[in-house]
Design a protein around this motif. Sequence first.
Motif, short mmCIF file in Angstrom:
data_model
loop_
_atom_site.label_atom_id
_atom_site.label_comp_id
_atom_site.label_asym_id
_atom_site.label_seq_id
_atom_site.Cartn_x
_atom_site.Cartn_y
_atom_site.Cartn_z
N ILE A 23 57.17 30.44 40.96
CA ILE A 23 56.52 29.47 39.99
C ILE A 23 56.05 27.92 40.87
CG2 ILE A 23 56.53 27.65 38.24
CD1 ILE A 23 57.33 30.23 36.47
N PHE A 24 56.95 27.53 41.47
CA PHE A 24 56.71 26.26 41.98
C PHE A 24 56.20 26.54 43.45
CE2 PHE A 24 60.25 24.60 39.52
CZ PHE A 24 59.79 23.38 39.21
N GLY A 25 56.44 27.52 44.11
CA GLY A 25 55.56 27.82 45.09
C GLY A 25 54.04 27.97 44.93
N LEU A 26 53.56 28.75 43.76
CA LEU A 26 52.49 28.79 43.29
C LEU A 26 51.52 27.49 43.22
CD1 LEU A 26 52.44 31.97 41.04
CD2 LEU A 26 51.22 31.81 43.38
N PHE B 54 49.22 18.32 39.71
CA PHE B 54 50.11 19.60 40.30
C PHE B 54 51.21 18.94 40.88
CE2 PHE B 54 46.33 22.11 40.45
CZ PHE B 54 46.68 23.23 39.83
N SER B 55 51.13 17.68 41.83
CA SER B 55 52.33 16.97 42.33
C SER B 55 53.34 16.72 40.91
CB SER B 55 51.89 15.93 43.02
OG SER B 55 52.83 14.98 43.36
N GLU B 56 52.67 16.22 39.99
CA GLU B 56 53.43 15.72 38.95
C GLU B 56 54.31 16.74 38.24
OE1 GLU B 56 50.80 13.77 36.31
OE2 GLU B 56 50.88 11.76 37.18
N ALA B 57 53.53 18.00 38.41
CA ALA B 57 54.35 19.14 37.90
C ALA B 57 55.37 19.59 38.92
CB ALA B 57 53.50 20.13 37.57
N LEU B 58 55.37 19.22 40.06
CA LEU B 58 56.06 19.57 41.06
C LEU B 58 57.58 18.89 41.12
CD1 LEU B 58 54.15 20.58 44.18
CD2 LEU B 58 55.76 22.11 42.97
N ALA C 78 47.82 23.57 45.01
CA ALA C 78 47.49 22.09 45.28
C ALA C 78 47.11 22.01 46.74
CB ALA C 78 48.93 21.06 45.31
N PHE C 79 47.72 22.75 47.64
CA PHE C 79 47.40 22.80 49.01
C PHE C 79 46.02 23.42 49.33
CE2 PHE C 79 47.23 25.35 53.01
CZ PHE C 79 47.65 24.38 53.87
N LEU C 80 45.65 24.31 48.38
CA LEU C 80 44.31 24.91 48.67
C LEU C 80 43.07 23.86 48.32
CD1 LEU C 80 44.78 28.58 47.48
CD2 LEU C 80 44.44 27.73 49.92
N MET C 81 43.43 23.25 47.19
CA MET C 81 42.67 22.34 46.55
C MET C 81 42.30 21.09 47.65
SD MET C 81 43.55 21.45 42.68
CE MET C 81 43.17 22.83 41.50
N ALA C 82 43.55 20.71 48.29
CA ALA C 82 43.47 19.74 49.22
C ALA C 82 42.34 20.03 50.34
CB ALA C 82 44.70 19.43 49.64
#
Lengths: 325, 351
Positions: A64-67, A88-92, A72-76
């Motif tokens: 879940i955290f990996g996804l 996304f970062s806030e959820a991590l 986030a990575f793909l969006m960046a």
Amino acid sequence: MKASQHMAVESSTPPSSRASSVLMGRQDYISAILRLTGMELYKIRRRLMSKVLSFISVLSVLSIFGLLALAAFLMAKDGTPSDAILRFSEALRLPGSLSLIVQLLLTLGQILVIILVSTIVGGEYTDKTVRLMLTRGPSRTQFLLSKIGASTVCIMLGVVGIVLLGIFTGLLLNFTTGIVPTFDFFSASWLGHSVLYLLITMLGLLTYAMMALFLSTLGRATAAGLAGVLTWSFLIEPVIGVVGLFGRSISGPLGSFFQSLPDYLIGSNISVLLQNQDSYIFPTPSAQQVPSQSSDIHALLVLLAYLVVFIGIALWVNKRRDVLI
Amino acid sequence: MADDISYQDNENIVISTSRLTKAFGKLVAVNDLHLQVMRGDVFGFLGPNGSGKTTTIRMLLGLIRPTAGRAIIFGMDNSYQLPAILLRIGAIVETPVFYPYLSGKDNLHAVAAASGMRSGSASNRRVEEVLEIVELGKQAKDAFRNYSLGMKQRLGIGAALLADPELVLLDEPTNGLDPAGQYEIRQLIQRLSNLGKTIFISSHFLHDIQQVCNRVAILQKGNLIKQGEVNELLQQGEQIIVRLNTIGDTEQALTLLQQAREQGLPWIEQANMDTNKQNIPIIRVGAPRTRSAEINALLARHNLFAAEIRPQEGSLEDLFLGLTAPSASISTPRPGMAALARDSHDLQIEE
Ligand SMILES: Nc1ncnc2c1ncn2[C@@H]1O[C@H](COP(=O)(O)OP(=O)(O)O)[C@@H](O)[C@H]1O
Ligand SMILES: [Mg+2]
């Protein structure tokens, strides 16, 4: 004949001594339960099932955290506005990750707990070992209490373990977003409420666990607890929840009766307790965290009533009935 | 007289049941059972399949509640002081069961914890000791689910002995074992008995019981049909086999013996026609072995000359068949006697 039996009742014969290699432990009520609880935990550890369950829970936290991190990575890469990446970062990272972990615990984790408890209770009947264990000395009540003890320990360790794993995995993966975590939310009060949050999660899991213990005992089978609680928590409770919403559109006493039904479900009362902590733990300005309509006291009393009923009936049935297995 | 003895030997009564009864719906599995097991007894609890042995053992161990009556063990009523009683008993009920995913050794550790023994390595020595006694040392680390029936039985006995109890209660411990395995179990029981343990062993193998037990109770359809010292019961089962040369003589002799039984020779319990292994007609006379000369003299006085007179030791098998066969029933025939007779053949008799 008669006389001898009357005599016999009056005085028990003194026990003879045991071989020197037989080391007896403390024989008081609590010590016996603790020893049995230790044995239960030992058995759980040695089962393949518990290894599989642990593996599933660790894997699901990681994935879940990996996804999230991957998204986030793909969006960046796509050059999506950093606002979305921020979410996304806030959820991590904390405190957001705590909410995610608890949601995971109360869905997938709940299923695993139900499997575990149904198995350790129903398995005694399936393997027929109940006739071995109930002829060794401890009473049936002590025996079942040790199962409750072992379930509680597993839930507590499981919640703490998964929460720690989730927090650290989330924090680590957060680095891929390039957003530096801040800890300015942290305070003694925050910590207190977070601990409360986790205790509520444990209480929720325990309530379903005791339902599994109750049904497996009643049905003398793992399947009884498993099927029963899964049906209850993932089918009946949601349906009653919908009926409650439906009740709003009906006027009169029937409408209010339907509307009040969800107030007495396990799931909704756990949600109430969690929701009432939200504003202390997640200080985001969004309007999501409205404290619930219901009070903590109501929710706690409902959950307590479930626990008393489940444990009480399980102990009573277990004590009374014949063991013919 | 017997009452006086049990009164004085109160300290030595290990199990005493009175009116113990268990009904499953309409079926009375155990009916009005009075058992008395004394300290040091190797007590055989005999009966064909379905006669109520396991049901009785379950009641003794508190697994099921009697419909009526009660069981006093070590002077304590088992419906009130079960935990204290169980801590002094090691038992097997039916086929031994253990956790299939644990090894034999780990199962014994689990049993140790449940038996009030210190858990973990504190019980290592005893666990090893017991594994040696039941000769499972080599397979101690194999998972129980892979054990053969014989190994399961031995682990069951090991678990029963683990806490070194005063009373060992074994439900058909030789069931499913080959003759060598059965022999080993009898040896083990003998050794335990020598150590002063009281042993209660149920079986449908009459042979087992006759060899190791000093006292027996025989159960049939839930009813106790005999209880007593094995020696005395065997004496009751003694027979004298009489063979004559012609069928005519044999029939005459049978009539003579039956008349003699009714008219003044009370030590003749019965006389029946039978055939021996070569299918030759013989007469089985139920009488003490020491009376063979008298029988010979009686026949001779009537010009009947026996070709063979052979005293025969009693066996529980004969006793059991005698007690349960239709001809042994008391004058009024009862319903279900045919079923009783059929059941008695369930008893397995080894040669
Ligand atoms: N749980 C049960 N429900 C109904 N009848 C039973 C049950 N257990 C045993 N019985 C009956 O009780 C009788 C005695 O059984 P059991 O004690 O197992 O005999 P044994 O051990 O001598 O072979 C049998 O007729 C059996 O069918
Ligand atoms: Mg049986």
